[in-house]
Structure formats: C-alpha cells, structure tokens
Scaffold this active site. Structure first.
Site, mmCIF file in Angstrom:
data_model
loop_
_atom_site.group_PDB
_atom_site.id
_atom_site.type_symbol
_atom_site.label_atom_id
_atom_site.label_comp_id
_atom_site.label_asym_id
_atom_site.label_seq_id
_atom_site.Cartn_x
_atom_site.Cartn_y
_atom_site.Cartn_z
ATOM 1 N N ARG A 45 -74.428 -63.353 -3.967
ATOM 2 C CA ARG A 45 -72.959 -63.466 -4.007
ATOM 3 C C ARG A 45 -72.363 -62.462 -3.041
ATOM 4 O O ARG A 45 -73.058 -61.631 -2.480
ATOM 5 C CB ARG A 45 -72.456 -63.210 -5.437
ATOM 6 C CG ARG A 45 -73.081 -61.959 -6.019
ATOM 7 C CD ARG A 45 -72.229 -61.202 -6.944
ATOM 8 N NE ARG A 45 -71.047 -60.686 -6.304
ATOM 9 C CZ ARG A 45 -71.028 -59.595 -5.521
ATOM 10 N NH1 ARG A 45 -72.131 -58.898 -5.270
ATOM 11 N NH2 ARG A 45 -69.893 -59.192 -4.976
ATOM 12 N N GLY A 46 -71.012 -62.535 -2.894
ATOM 13 C CA GLY A 46 -70.334 -61.683 -1.924
ATOM 14 C C GLY A 46 -70.267 -62.439 -0.602
ATOM 15 O O GLY A 46 -71.262 -63.021 -0.157
ATOM 16 N N ARG A 79 -70.041 -73.076 -3.208
ATOM 17 C CA ARG A 79 -68.861 -72.334 -3.688
ATOM 18 C C ARG A 79 -67.769 -72.521 -2.625
ATOM 19 O O ARG A 79 -68.070 -72.445 -1.436
ATOM 20 C CB ARG A 79 -69.159 -70.844 -3.885
ATOM 21 C CG ARG A 79 -70.125 -70.554 -5.033
ATOM 22 C CD ARG A 79 -70.250 -69.053 -5.273
ATOM 23 N NE ARG A 79 -69.118 -68.520 -6.021
ATOM 24 C CZ ARG A 79 -68.880 -67.205 -6.167
ATOM 25 N NH1 ARG A 79 -69.686 -66.320 -5.577
ATOM 26 N NH2 ARG A 79 -67.860 -66.784 -6.872
ATOM 27 N N GLN A 183 -68.988 -57.556 -11.854
ATOM 28 C CA GLN A 183 -69.605 -57.124 -10.594
ATOM 29 C C GLN A 183 -69.355 -55.635 -10.342
ATOM 30 O O GLN A 183 -70.168 -54.976 -9.679
ATOM 31 C CB GLN A 183 -69.042 -57.939 -9.421
ATOM 32 C CG GLN A 183 -69.471 -59.398 -9.396
ATOM 33 C CD GLN A 183 -68.467 -60.306 -10.072
ATOM 34 O OE1 GLN A 183 -67.759 -59.887 -10.999
ATOM 35 N NE2 GLN A 183 -68.387 -61.535 -9.632
ATOM 36 N N ASP A 224 -62.844 -62.600 0.719
ATOM 37 C CA ASP A 224 -63.612 -63.849 0.787
ATOM 38 C C ASP A 224 -63.075 -64.791 1.844
ATOM 39 O O ASP A 224 -63.795 -65.651 2.348
ATOM 40 C CB ASP A 224 -63.613 -64.536 -0.576
ATOM 41 C CG ASP A 224 -64.520 -63.782 -1.534
ATOM 42 O OD1 ASP A 224 -64.050 -62.812 -2.154
ATOM 43 O OD2 ASP A 224 -65.713 -64.125 -1.595
HETATM 44 O O1 MRU Z 1 -67.622 -63.997 -7.084
HETATM 45 P P1 MRU Z 1 -68.196 -62.983 -6.129
HETATM 46 O O2 MRU Z 1 -68.945 -61.897 -6.804
HETATM 47 O O3 MRU Z 1 -68.991 -63.642 -5.020
HETATM 48 O O4 MRU Z 1 -66.907 -62.342 -5.452
HETATM 49 C C1 MRU Z 1 -67.103 -61.390 -4.440
HETATM 50 C C2 MRU Z 1 -65.847 -60.758 -3.976
HETATM 51 O O5 MRU Z 1 -64.755 -61.136 -4.364
HETATM 52 C C3 MRU Z 1 -65.978 -59.696 -2.928
HETATM 53 O O6 MRU Z 1 -64.945 -58.764 -3.041
HETATM 54 C C4 MRU Z 1 -65.918 -60.358 -1.543
HETATM 55 O O7 MRU Z 1 -66.850 -61.393 -1.438
HETATM 56 C C5 MRU Z 1 -66.128 -59.377 -0.460
HETATM 57 S S1 MRU Z 1 -67.761 -58.755 -0.463
HETATM 58 C C6 MRU Z 1 -68.016 -57.772 0.874
#
Ligand code: MRU
Length: 321
Positions: A45-46, A79, A183, A224
């Site tokens: 993720r991220g 996603r 997270q 994102d």
């Molecule tokens: O649902 P996630 O854990 O994938 O969401 C991640 C985030 O919102 C992070 O802040 C984003 O991807 C930036 S990560 C460098």
C-alpha cells in the site's frame, strides 16, 4: 534496508504490511490474482509503492503470458485513488512490444528511481519546513503512513523526518493512529521506533487539540493524487487536519514524487475516492462493535483544497499549479 516491494526469482516480493508490527515477513506473489488481492488487502500500500506494484505486475503478467493488457487493466483497477498504480502499469506497458525482459527492466527502473525521487522530494520539503517553522527542535504531526513502507524505499512525508532527524532537529513526531486500518499506529510508529525517532501515537481526534495546545510546528503528509491546481487526495482525515492546521496557523506540507501528480484533473473534484468494506468499521480485531446491520460511510481518502496547503513538494521542489 530491504525494499518494500521487489522482484526475486520470478515473483514479486513484498513486506506483508497486514502483519506489522507484530510479525515481519515477506510474501512472494506469483500470479496477477495474488498481486491484486495483496493490493486490495493493503498487504502492499501507499501511492509510490503501488506505482512499483503496477509496473512489476505488468512484468509478471508478461512473463506468465496470456492477455497481458487485460491483466494490466485488472492491476490498474485494483484500487482507484492512488494515480501511481495506473502510472506504473502504463509505464511498464510501453515496453510490452519489446518482450518480457524489457518490461521487467522498465519495472526495475521504476523501483530504482522511486527511492531517489522520494529522497530528493523529502530533502526539498525539509528545507521548506525549516524555513516555515522557526522553533527548534521540531514537533511534527504525521497522518497515515508515508514512510519507507509506503514507497519502494526511504519514504515521502516521513522521509522529511529522516532528513531532519539526521541533523538532530526532531523533538518528536505525533502519529495519528489513522482509523480504521491503523497505518499510523501500526506502520509509522514501527518505522519511527526502528529509526530511533521519538514519537507518540494519538487518536486521530486529538490532532486539532494538539495544535490548539501549541504542540505541533508542522503537519507532514503524503498524497495519493495531486490535481493540476494543487488539490491533494490523501488518507481520510487529511482534509480535517488541514482545516485545523489553517485555523491554528500551523504549516501544512504535502510531499510526493511527481508521479503522484495527475495533470489530467483540473482540480480535486474529479478524484475517484475508494470506499472500503463496512466491516472495517463494524468490527474491531474481528469483534463486532456496532449494532448488527449498522450502515457505514467508509471512504479511504479525502481531498484537501490547495488553498489549505502551505506547500506541495515533489523532487522538482515546490509544486506550482
Ligand atoms: O490506504 P493506504 O494505506 O494505501 O493510504 C496511503 C496514504 O494515504 C498515504 O498517505 C499516501 O499513499 C502517500 S504514501 C507516500
């Protein structure tokens, strides 16, 4: 330190982020279905890490044969919010005509570049934080996980903490736990502990109160998807944080590689926001916590208007809409 996502022996190898911090183990993903499942379960993720996953996914599909373009679409659609996922898929697809090895080489290039771009973006952002915030040492607030685990290596918003900590400039990081999937509490706290950076975990609802008490010099978050005008989609709760930061005069800095910029969107109203399973809210660690049949609203992301953001920073420096 090993990469969050990599390629080894014909498989995509990830650190299983669903198991941290209690258990550190790797998962080898050998089919497109396994990759899509890992993305949807947030085992990987991220946004920047998803860029690597997209590119490696196409490399895997090309190696396995079959309908690579159909597989690529499945991966890109796993996603919807982080633009990096489709960006990684499309970048790898440009090499499809040259064969599976060329696709893999392109995916490897995405991985190699990711760490460098995040290092550079976070170095620019560290300079901006130092210019915006006079107090030393700094008290920073983090939301979700924008660290090493959210990227292939180094991190974006948390990368700023690494740069500042190296210089002895961080007093503490207040870590929003980041309901419902935690997270912050699970991943950001783990990374900070490993790096020896002082931190405290707080409920998301405490962030505004911490600012009101003068406990926060700067809010640092990742992204994102960044629209052309500088609106930022990020983990749910980011928008509320930005409102609180603006109210209290606390600088609010967003850090991301430029692959997170989606210049096809004029502003943030066009971002598709992922809505996740109701059980993430109706259950806690497998135990029901709401009345049976409770309806939920569970968006995984929100959009923060550019007007509330002090700076959006990429490897090219401050993003200018
Ligand atoms: O649902 P996630 O854990 O994938 O969401 C991640 C985030 O919102 C992070 O802040 C984003 O991807 C930036 S990560 C460098």
């Amino acid at each position: 330190m090993r990469r969050t996502i990599d390629w080894a022996d014909g498989a995509i190898v990830i650190i299983d982020q669903t198991a941290l911090p209690g258990d550190y183990h790797l998962l080898a993903l050998r089919t497109v279905g396994e990759l899509v499942d890992a993305i949807q379960r947030l085992a990987v993720r991220g946004a920047p890490a998803l860029g690597g996953a997209g590119a490696l996914g196409v490399a895997l599909a090309a190696r396995l044969g079959g309908d690579v373009r159909a597989d690529a679409e499945l991966i890109a659609a796993a996603r919807p919010t982080a633009v990096n996922l489709r960006w990684g898929v499309e970048r790898a697809l440009t090499k499809l005509g040259q064969g599976a090895d060329a696709v893999l080489a392109e995916a490897q290039a995405v991985l190699t570049e990711d760490e460098q771009l995040n290092k550079s973006a976070s170095a620019h952002a560290a300079g901006i934080v130092l210019a915006e915030c006079p107090r030393r040492p700094l008290r920073l607030l983090s939301h979700c996980n924008a660290g090493r685990l959210a990227t292939v290596g180094w991190g974006s918003a948390l990368g700023v903490v690494w740069h500042l900590h190296e210089r002895g400039l961080v007093e503490e990081v207040l870590v929003d736990e980041t309901r419902p999937l935690l997270q912050g509490a699970r991943l950001t706290a783990w990374e900070l502990a490993q790096a020896g950076v002082p931190y405290r975990v707080q409920p998301d609802g405490a962030a505004a109160a911490a600012m009101a008490r003068g406990m926060v010099d700067c809010v640092l978050v990742g992204a994102d998807r960044i629209a052309a005008n500088g609106d930022v989609a990020n983990k749910i709760g980011t928008y509320g944080l930005a409102i609180a930061a603006a109210h209290h005069g606390v600088p609010f800095v967003v850090v991301a590689p430029s692959s997170t910029v989606d210049s096809s969107l004029a502003d943030g109203t066009g971002v598709t926001i992922e809505e996740r399973d109701a059980r993430e809210l109706t259950e806690y660690a497998g135990i029901g916590i709401t009345p049976p049949g409770a309806e939920v609203f569970n968006p995984a992301f929100d959009v923060t208007p550019a007007a509330l953001i002090t700076a959006v920073v990429t490897e090219n420096g401050r993003y200018v809409p």
